[in-house]
Design a protein around this motif. Structure first.
Motif, PDB file in Angstrom:
ATOM      1  N   GLU A  62       0.850  -1.189   0.000  1.00 46.41           N
ATOM      2  CA  GLU A  62       0.000   0.000   0.000  1.00 46.41           C
ATOM      3  C   GLU A  62       0.884   1.236   0.000  1.00 46.41           C
ATOM      4  OE1 GLU A  62      -2.884   0.397   3.092  1.00 46.41           O
ATOM      5  OE2 GLU A  62      -3.888  -1.465   2.570  1.00 46.41           O
ATOM      6  N   ASN A  63       0.712   2.087  -0.999  1.00 50.07           N
ATOM      7  CA  ASN A  63       1.490   3.332  -1.084  1.00 50.07           C
ATOM      8  C   ASN A  63       2.989   3.083  -0.968  1.00 50.07           C
ATOM      9  OD1 ASN A  63      -0.974   4.711  -1.244  1.00 50.07           O
ATOM     10  ND2 ASN A  63      -1.075   4.916   0.986  1.00 50.07           N
ATOM     11  N   ASP A  64       3.498   2.132  -1.728  1.00 41.56           N
ATOM     12  CA  ASP A  64       4.918   1.773  -1.755  1.00 41.56           C
ATOM     13  C   ASP A  64       5.447   1.233  -0.436  1.00 41.56           C
ATOM     14  OD1 ASP A  64       5.153   2.432  -4.431  1.00 41.56           O
ATOM     15  OD2 ASP A  64       5.645   4.530  -3.993  1.00 41.56           O
ATOM     16  N   GLU A  65       4.557   0.822   0.464  1.00 44.13           N
ATOM     17  CA  GLU A  65       4.963   0.204   1.727  1.00 44.13           C
ATOM     18  C   GLU A  65       4.286  -1.147   1.864  1.00 44.13           C
ATOM     19  OE1 GLU A  65       4.582   2.401   5.333  1.00 44.13           O
ATOM     20  OE2 GLU A  65       5.210   4.280   4.398  1.00 44.13           O
ATOM     21  N   TRP A  66       5.032  -2.118   2.385  1.00 41.54           N
ATOM     22  CA  TRP A  66       4.475  -3.446   2.613  1.00 41.54           C
ATOM     23  C   TRP A  66       3.843  -3.494   3.988  1.00 41.54           C
ATOM     24  CZ3 TRP A  66       3.779  -7.088  -0.936  1.00 41.54           C
ATOM     25  CH2 TRP A  66       4.506  -6.986  -2.115  1.00 41.54           C
ATOM     26  N   LYS A  67       2.639  -4.056   4.056  1.00 44.02           N
ATOM     27  CA  LYS A  67       1.929  -4.244   5.320  1.00 44.02           C
ATOM     28  C   LYS A  67       1.548  -5.710   5.457  1.00 44.02           C
ATOM     29  CE  LYS A  67      -0.263   0.217   5.946  1.00 44.02           C
ATOM     30  NZ  LYS A  67      -1.552   0.873   6.179  1.00 44.02           N
ATOM     31  N   GLU A  68       1.556  -6.178   6.702  1.00 40.89           N
ATOM     32  CA  GLU A  68       1.121  -7.544   6.968  1.00 40.89           C
ATOM     33  C   GLU A  68      -0.325  -7.493   7.460  1.00 40.89           C
ATOM     34  OE1 GLU A  68       3.428 -11.202   8.727  1.00 40.89           O
ATOM     35  OE2 GLU A  68       2.683  -9.943  10.358  1.00 40.89           O
ATOM     36  N   ILE A  69      -1.198  -8.226   6.779  1.00 44.48           N
ATOM     37  CA  ILE A  69      -2.616  -8.283   7.134  1.00 44.48           C
ATOM     38  C   ILE A  69      -2.887  -9.642   7.786  1.00 44.48           C
ATOM     39  CG2 ILE A  69      -4.972  -8.188   6.271  1.00 44.48           C
ATOM     40  CD1 ILE A  69      -3.817  -5.664   5.440  1.00 44.48           C
ATOM     41  N   ALA A  70      -3.467  -9.620   8.981  1.00 45.07           N
ATOM     42  CA  ALA A  70      -3.803 -10.852   9.696  1.00 45.07           C
ATOM     43  C   ALA A  70      -5.292 -11.141   9.545  1.00 45.07           C
ATOM     44  CB  ALA A  70      -3.447 -10.720  11.171  1.00 45.07           C
ATOM     45  N   THR A  71      -5.626 -12.406   9.330  1.00 47.64           N
ATOM     46  CA  THR A  71      -7.013 -12.858   9.270  1.00 47.64           C
ATOM     47  C   THR A  71      -7.200 -13.946  10.314  1.00 47.64           C
ATOM     48  OG1 THR A  71      -7.076 -12.416   6.892  1.00 47.64           O
ATOM     49  CG2 THR A  71      -8.822 -13.809   7.788  1.00 47.64           C
ATOM     50  N   TRP A  72      -8.221 -13.797  11.147  1.00 44.88           N
ATOM     51  CA  TRP A  72      -8.496 -14.769  12.207  1.00 44.88           C
ATOM     52  C   TRP A  72      -9.609 -15.714  11.771  1.00 44.88           C
ATOM     53  CZ3 TRP A  72      -5.619 -15.471  16.457  1.00 44.88           C
ATOM     54  CH2 TRP A  72      -4.692 -14.471  16.768  1.00 44.88           C
ATOM     55  N   HIS A  73      -9.431 -16.994  12.081  1.00 46.29           N
ATOM     56  CA  HIS A  73     -10.393 -18.041  11.741  1.00 46.29           C
ATOM     57  C   HIS A  73     -10.754 -18.806  13.008  1.00 46.29           C
ATOM     58  CE1 HIS A  73      -9.000 -17.446   7.568  1.00 46.29           C
ATOM     59  NE2 HIS A  73      -7.794 -17.406   8.113  1.00 46.29           N
ATOM     60  N   THR A  74     -12.002 -19.223  13.098  1.00 48.59           N
ATOM     61  CA  THR A  74     -12.436 -20.114  14.173  1.00 48.59           C
ATOM     62  C   THR A  74     -12.474 -21.524  13.600  1.00 48.59           C
ATOM     63  OG1 THR A  74     -13.773 -18.379  15.168  1.00 48.59           O
ATOM     64  CG2 THR A  74     -14.286 -20.645  15.798  1.00 48.59           C
ATOM     65  N   VAL A  75     -11.762 -22.456  14.261  1.00 47.13           N
ATOM     66  CA  VAL A  75     -11.656 -23.831  13.779  1.00 47.13           C
ATOM     67  C   VAL A  75     -12.260 -24.760  14.822  1.00 47.13           C
ATOM     68  CG1 VAL A  75     -10.071 -25.639  12.988  1.00 47.13           C
ATOM     69  CG2 VAL A  75      -9.535 -23.231  12.541  1.00 47.13           C
ATOM     70  N   GLU A  76     -13.066 -25.721  14.351  1.00 53.01           N
ATOM     71  CA  GLU A  76     -13.676 -26.729  15.227  1.00 53.01           C
ATOM     72  C   GLU A  76     -13.383 -28.103  14.676  1.00 53.01           C
ATOM     73  OE1 GLU A  76     -17.812 -25.777  15.245  1.00 53.01           O
ATOM     74  OE2 GLU A  76     -17.511 -23.914  16.355  1.00 53.01           O
ATOM     75  N   THR A  77     -13.129 -29.061  15.572  1.00 54.11           N
ATOM     76  CA  THR A  77     -12.869 -30.429  15.150  1.00 54.11           C
ATOM     77  C   THR A  77     -13.205 -31.397  16.276  1.00 54.11           C
ATOM     78  OG1 THR A  77     -11.203 -31.916  14.195  1.00 54.11           O
ATOM     79  CG2 THR A  77     -10.446 -30.388  15.873  1.00 54.11           C
ATOM     80  N   LYS A  78     -13.402 -32.664  15.925  1.00 54.59           N
ATOM     81  CA  LYS A  78     -13.614 -33.710  16.924  1.00 54.59           C
ATOM     82  C   LYS A  78     -12.305 -34.434  17.237  1.00 54.59           C
ATOM     83  CE  LYS A  78     -18.474 -34.633  16.149  1.00 54.59           C
ATOM     84  NZ  LYS A  78     -19.471 -35.650  15.883  1.00 54.59           N
ATOM     85  N   ARG A  79     -11.242 -34.111  16.547  1.00 55.69           N
ATOM     86  CA  ARG A  79      -9.934 -34.723  16.790  1.00 55.69           C
ATOM     87  C   ARG A  79      -9.341 -34.206  18.107  1.00 55.69           C
ATOM     88  NH1 ARG A  79      -9.602 -38.421  13.123  1.00 55.69           N
ATOM     89  NH2 ARG A  79     -10.319 -37.789  11.099  1.00 55.69           N
ATOM     90  N   LYS A  80      -8.638 -35.075  18.816  1.00 54.36           N
ATOM     91  CA  LYS A  80      -8.002 -34.674  20.069  1.00 54.36           C
ATOM     92  C   LYS A  80      -6.836 -33.734  19.775  1.00 54.36           C
ATOM     93  CE  LYS A  80      -9.234 -38.817  22.595  1.00 54.36           C
ATOM     94  NZ  LYS A  80      -8.783 -39.984  23.333  1.00 54.36           N
ATOM     95  N   LEU A  81      -6.814 -32.589  20.444  1.00 49.71           N
ATOM     96  CA  LEU A  81      -5.795 -31.573  20.187  1.00 49.71           C
ATOM     97  C   LEU A  81      -5.055 -31.145  21.451  1.00 49.71           C
ATOM     98  CD1 LEU A  81      -7.749 -29.239  17.734  1.00 49.71           C
ATOM     99  CD2 LEU A  81      -6.148 -31.058  17.173  1.00 49.71           C
ATOM    100  N   GLY A  82      -5.029 -31.974  22.460  1.00 46.48           N
ATOM    101  CA  GLY A  82      -4.382 -31.614  23.716  1.00 46.48           C
ATOM    102  C   GLY A  82      -2.902 -31.338  23.584  1.00 46.48           C
ATOM    103  N   TYR A  83      -2.281 -31.786  22.514  1.00 43.95           N
ATOM    104  CA  TYR A  83      -0.838 -31.606  22.315  1.00 43.95           C
ATOM    105  C   TYR A  83      -0.500 -30.261  21.681  1.00 43.95           C
ATOM    106  CZ  TYR A  83      -2.023 -32.854  17.521  1.00 43.95           C
ATOM    107  OH  TYR A  83      -2.586 -32.881  16.276  1.00 43.95           O
ATOM    108  N   LEU A  84      -1.502 -29.514  21.223  1.00 37.88           N
ATOM    109  CA  LEU A  84      -1.266 -28.224  20.582  1.00 37.88           C
ATOM    110  C   LEU A  84      -1.353 -27.093  21.604  1.00 37.88           C
ATOM    111  CD1 LEU A  84      -3.291 -28.519  17.268  1.00 37.88           C
ATOM    112  CD2 LEU A  84      -0.841 -28.770  17.586  1.00 37.88           C
ATOM    113  N   HIS A  85      -0.535 -26.050  21.383  1.00 37.41           N
ATOM    114  CA  HIS A  85      -0.532 -24.906  22.280  1.00 37.41           C
ATOM    115  C   HIS A  85      -0.478 -23.614  21.484  1.00 37.41           C
ATOM    116  CE1 HIS A  85      -0.022 -27.500  25.742  1.00 37.41           C
ATOM    117  NE2 HIS A  85       0.905 -28.149  25.066  1.00 37.41           N
TER     118      HIS A  85
END
Length: 127
Positions: A62-85
């Protein structure tokens, strides 16, 4: 001559698939339900549902400058995810679905069929 296409698309063929690579915004939350019916013949699944936020980034100019755009997502699953942090880099594959809450609020979530760890979160120990 002509080869047969891998997938025959007709007027009734629709495809809903999403692949996201991003970092967990917080530790996965495990939700359980009173009348949860799980099928013991399925792949490793948990009782209830695992839910987490995932952030993906892209760079735009944008205007000769680079910007980082973040997008947030909500994820749902029945898989066990206790190992993720929080902060773990994962690849999520699944489907996009829309919902409406009892209060009339609209939302979009990802129903994950698989969640694979790419890189564990870096934990900083206090000195």
């Amino acid at each position: 001559m002509f080869k047969k296409p891998l997938v025959q698309f007709t007027r009734r063929t629709f495809y809903n698939r999403v692949t996201l690579v991003g970092r967990l915004g917080k530790d996965p939350e495990h939700l359980t339900f009173k009348n949860n019916n799980t099928n013991s013949n399925t792949e490793p699944e948990s009782d209830g549902l695992w839910k987490f936020s995932l952030v993906t980034n892209k760079n735009v100019k944008e205007n000769d400058e680079w910007k980082e755009i973040a997008t947030w997502h909500t994820v749902e699953t029945k898989r066990k995810l206790g190992y993720l942090h929080k902060g773990a880099l994962v690849i999520v594959e699944g489907e996009i679905y829309n919902w409406v809450s009892k209060e009339g609020k609209y939302g979009t979530s990802i129903k994950a069929k698989s969640v694979n760890l790419i890189q564990n979160a870096q934990r900083h120990d206090p000195e």
